[in-house]
Enzyme design. Structure first.
Site, PDB file in Angstrom:
ATOM      1  N   HIS A 135       0.607  -1.223   0.119  1.00 52.67           N
ATOM      2  CA  HIS A 135       0.018   0.005  -0.035  1.00 52.67           C
ATOM      3  C   HIS A 135       0.958   1.217  -0.227  1.00 52.67           C
ATOM      4  O   HIS A 135       1.877   1.324   0.582  1.00 52.67           O
ATOM      5  CB  HIS A 135      -0.792   0.129   1.392  1.00 52.67           C
ATOM      6  CG  HIS A 135      -2.275  -0.472   0.910  1.00 52.67           C
ATOM      7  ND1 HIS A 135      -3.041  -0.107   0.388  1.00 52.67           N
ATOM      8  CD2 HIS A 135      -2.895  -1.489   2.074  1.00 52.67           C
ATOM      9  CE1 HIS A 135      -4.180  -0.896   0.401  1.00 52.67           C
ATOM     10  NE2 HIS A 135      -3.998  -1.929   1.402  1.00 52.67           N
ATOM     11  N   CYS A 163       0.785   2.444  -5.044  1.00 54.64           N
ATOM     12  CA  CYS A 163       0.267   3.600  -5.167  1.00 54.64           C
ATOM     13  C   CYS A 163       1.148   4.709  -4.779  1.00 54.64           C
ATOM     14  O   CYS A 163       1.895   4.455  -3.977  1.00 54.64           O
ATOM     15  CB  CYS A 163      -1.056   3.574  -4.572  1.00 54.64           C
ATOM     16  SG  CYS A 163      -1.208   3.537  -2.992  1.00 54.64           S
TER      17      CYS A 163
END
Length: 305
Positions: free
Chosen positions: A113, A170
């Site tokens: 993440h 991301c």
């Protein structure tokens, strides 16, 4: 002198530099040591951070490829519950620095993440700090994350080394991940109020500043641009699209474009970019465009002879 001072200077930096002088007769030969850190996190400690599917597999496969294909002497692997913020800091900021010297090459890989929070010190063009989420990262608590400013500070400690950073998360270029088969598990965490995707400068801009910090020989490869998703294959198909094709570039002689028996990070990127873009367009009918931030002068060798 007056003329120079009146111009904007983009390459000036302030850094701590340790200098050791020795007699030339006692000088040891350059070792050219190659050391890597691979981090992959699919399972997270806090409920508000959704679990992923294949990021830990990405790191495991990348670590194996580095050892088998890249002649990297030592690869430190951190996955899931071992990839806490403290352990990641220890591996990169302390162990990697201790195990290498100027002239060596280091490779850092991260899959997991990423997110963003309000700018902590006013140095971000987009008004947000990007961050990597460790296993124990907690939403709403920036101090539990690895902020881009912090990461750049860690890189400063690696001054004099060749540094390659590969990000499959991301805000590597500012994007999220989704799963094949229609199952959506984005790697993009909730945005701060007022955030606009097209304005994010992304982690890559912070790492561009590594040049300003005196880190002149750095290559950063990121999975996608700031307004795109970075897609995952099913686990049975080698994990994330970006990571899968980077590893494939080590096996496919077509990646050695100048046919010198070596594959540089730049050659790997050129090979992977086309593969990723074609795969994502065909499978998901959308765009994923990897990016490179290249501060190296002669290229960094990924796969040697």
């Amino acid at each position: 002198v007056v003329e120079v001072k009146q111009k904007e200077q983009k390459d000036w930096a302030e850094a701590r530099i340790d200098i050791t002088t020795i007699d030339s007769d006692d000088a040891a030969p350059v070792t050219g040591k190659r050391v890597g850190v691979c981090v992959g996190i699919s399972q997270y400690q806090h409920d508000r951070v959704t679990d992923l599917q294949v990021s830990h597999l990405d790191a495991m496969r990348m670590a194996e490829a580095m050892k088998e294909k890249c002649h990297i002497d030592d690869v430190m692997l951190l996955t899931n519950e071992d990839a806490t913020r403290a352990n990641i800091e220890q591996a990169i900021f302390h162990d990697l620095v201790a195990k290498t010297s100027p002239g060596d090459s280091v490779f850092i890989f991260f899959s997991g993440h990423g997110g963003r929070t309000a700018d902590q010190n006013g140095d971000e063009e987009d008004g947000f700090d990007e961050y990597l989420v460790p296993h124990d990262g907690e939403l709403g608590s920036p101090e539990t994350m690895i902020l881009d400013d912090t990461f750049a500070r860690w890189m400063q400690e690696l001054s004099g080394r060749q540094v390659t950073i590969i990000m499959d998360n991301c805000y590597s270029g500012g994007a999220s991940k989704s799963l094949d088969g229609g199952l959506v598990a984005p790697k993009a965490l909730p945005a701060p109020r007022g955030a606009k995707a097209h304005n994010y400068d992304g982690m890559e801009l912070e790492l561009k500043r590594s040049k300003d910090l005196g880190q002149q020989n750095t290559v950063v490869l990121a999975a996608c641009m700031a307004n795109q998703l970075a897609w995952e294959m099913p686990a049975s198909q080698k994990g994330s699209v970006w990571t899968h094709y980077i590893i494939e570039s080590l096996d496919d002689d077509a990646s050695d474009t100048n046919k010198d028996g070596k594959v540089t990070m730049q050659e790997s990127y050129a090979f992977v970019k086309q593969k990723v873009e074609s795969y994502v367009k065909e499978k998901f009918d959308t765009d994923q465009n990897p990016i490179i931030v290249d501060n190296s002068e002669e290229g960094i060798v990924f796969r040697g002879n």
